[in-house]
Design an enzyme around this catalytic site. Structure first.
Site, short mmCIF file in Angstrom:
data_model
loop_
_atom_site.label_atom_id
_atom_site.label_comp_id
_atom_site.label_asym_id
_atom_site.label_seq_id
_atom_site.Cartn_x
_atom_site.Cartn_y
_atom_site.Cartn_z
N GLU A 93 -27.74 -25.31 -16.61
CA GLU A 93 -27.88 -24.73 -15.27
C GLU A 93 -26.52 -24.28 -14.73
OE1 GLU A 93 -30.08 -28.07 -13.68
OE2 GLU A 93 -31.71 -27.55 -15.04
N LYS A 109 -29.72 -34.07 -10.72
CA LYS A 109 -29.61 -32.68 -10.27
C LYS A 109 -29.47 -32.65 -8.74
CE LYS A 109 -31.86 -31.24 -14.47
NZ LYS A 109 -32.65 -30.27 -15.20
N GLU A 142 -29.57 -30.03 -25.26
CA GLU A 142 -30.65 -29.74 -24.33
C GLU A 142 -31.14 -28.31 -24.54
OE1 GLU A 142 -30.52 -32.54 -20.63
OE2 GLU A 142 -29.49 -30.67 -20.18
N HIS A 166 -23.69 -28.22 -18.40
CA HIS A 166 -25.16 -28.23 -18.32
C HIS A 166 -25.64 -26.77 -18.31
CE1 HIS A 166 -29.23 -28.73 -16.89
NE2 HIS A 166 -29.14 -29.98 -17.30
N SER A 203 -37.33 -32.60 -20.89
CA SER A 203 -38.68 -33.15 -20.73
C SER A 203 -38.89 -34.49 -21.47
CB SER A 203 -39.74 -32.12 -21.14
OG SER A 203 -39.65 -30.98 -20.29
N GLY A 206 -37.23 -29.17 -17.80
CA GLY A 206 -38.09 -29.05 -16.62
C GLY A 206 -39.39 -28.30 -16.87
N ASN A 250 -29.86 -37.55 -14.97
CA ASN A 250 -29.24 -36.45 -14.22
C ASN A 250 -30.15 -36.15 -13.04
OD1 ASN A 250 -28.21 -34.08 -13.24
ND2 ASN A 250 -28.60 -32.87 -15.08
P1 13P Z 1 -35.89 -32.58 -17.51
O1 13P Z 1 -35.90 -33.98 -18.08
O2 13P Z 1 -36.41 -32.51 -16.11
O3 13P Z 1 -36.53 -31.60 -18.44
O4 13P Z 1 -34.35 -32.14 -17.39
C1 13P Z 1 -33.52 -32.29 -18.48
C2 13P Z 1 -32.12 -32.05 -18.05
O5 13P Z 1 -31.74 -30.92 -17.78
C3 13P Z 1 -31.22 -33.19 -17.94
O6 13P Z 1 -29.90 -32.80 -17.79
#
Ligand code: 13P
Length: 248
Positions: A98, A10, A167, A96, A211, A173, A8
């Site tokens: 976010e 982002k 997740e 997601h 992560s 992150g 992803n």
């Molecule tokens: P990270 O791997 O940067 O923690 O992000 C995970 C994520 O949100 C993937 O959709």
């Protein structure tokens, strides 16, 4: 089961940096190095067309990071599954954390987006996960079960066609990964809930995200109910993403 590793991206990238990243993935030839994993990259909408064209004939699929619950109409700023399907896109991430937190997406809207993805021939990657406050107040089970239930209730028999990604929000992150045992425990619950809804849905791939890095991927992917990963930051570095795909 063949593992599934999804990157992803982002809201990152440019035409130049995408080309470099894809070059790194293509030259690593994942069909040789990760024969037991399907690999997917999910760039921002504006780059889907370029990325799909660059990966034509390469064994890496393309996904979007979201889609509208609608097919077409007066929905300014939205992009539908119908539109991206035309570009050769195969997957769509929906729900997601976010999107749920910054765009106030409800469990029901996420379920409708999953349904819309399926109706346009896309595989929805449905994300679920608890916040740190929810984990600390022992709400993890309740929260992920509620998020998944909306999808189960909305999809009916189509449930077998989805992918689910767990997740934990506190692991995204932050560099704080769920331990393999913590992740496995939630995956086992999700598997049981899917199976109870429909026996064949026990085969729905369950990805872990939060992560994931080359140095923790092997242990995470070794868990019995972890069928792959949804990778954020590490998906932006070709060497790291390739290493994670190899770990699968
Ligand atoms: P990270 O791997 O940067 O923690 O992000 C995970 C994520 O949100 C993937 O959709």
């Amino acid at each position: 089961m063949k593992k599934l590793v999804v990157g992803n991206w982002k809201m990152h990238g440019s035409r130049a940096s995408n080309a470099e990243l894809l070059q790194g993935l293509v030259s690593a030839d994942l069909t040789v190095t990760a024969p037991r994993a399907d690999v997917v990259v999910c760039p921002p909408f504006v780059f889907l067309s370029d990325v799909a064209a660059a990966l034509k004939g390469v064994a890496i699929s393309v996904g979007s990071q979201d889609i509208s619950a609608q097919a077409q109409g007066a929905f300014t700023g939205e992009v539908s599954g119908l539109m991206i399907r035309e570009l050769g896109v195969k997957y769509a991430i929906v729900g997601h954390s976010e999107r749920r937190s910054y765009h106030a997406e409800s469990d029901q809207l996420v379920a409708e987006k999953a349904k819309s993805a399926l109706s346009h021939g896309l595989v929805p990657i449905v994300c679920v996960g608890e916040t740190l406050a929810e984990r600390e107040s022992s709400q993890t089970e309740v929260v992920v079960a509620r998020q998944l239930k909306a999808v189960i209730d909305t999809l009916g028999d189509q449930l077998v066609q989805i992918v689910v990604a767990y997740e934990p929000v506190w692991a995204i992150g932050t560099g704080k990964t769920a331990s393999p045992e913590q992740a496995q425990a939630v995956h086992a619950l999700l598997r049981a809930q899917l199976k109870a809804a429909m026996p064949q849905a026990a085969a729905v791939p369950l990805l872990y995200g939060g992560s994931v890095k080359p140095d923790n991927a092997v242990e995470l992917f070794a868990q019995p109910d972890i069928d792959g990963g949804l990778i954020g930051g590490a998906a932006l570095k070709a060497a790291d993403f390739v290493a994670i795909a190899r770990a699968a």
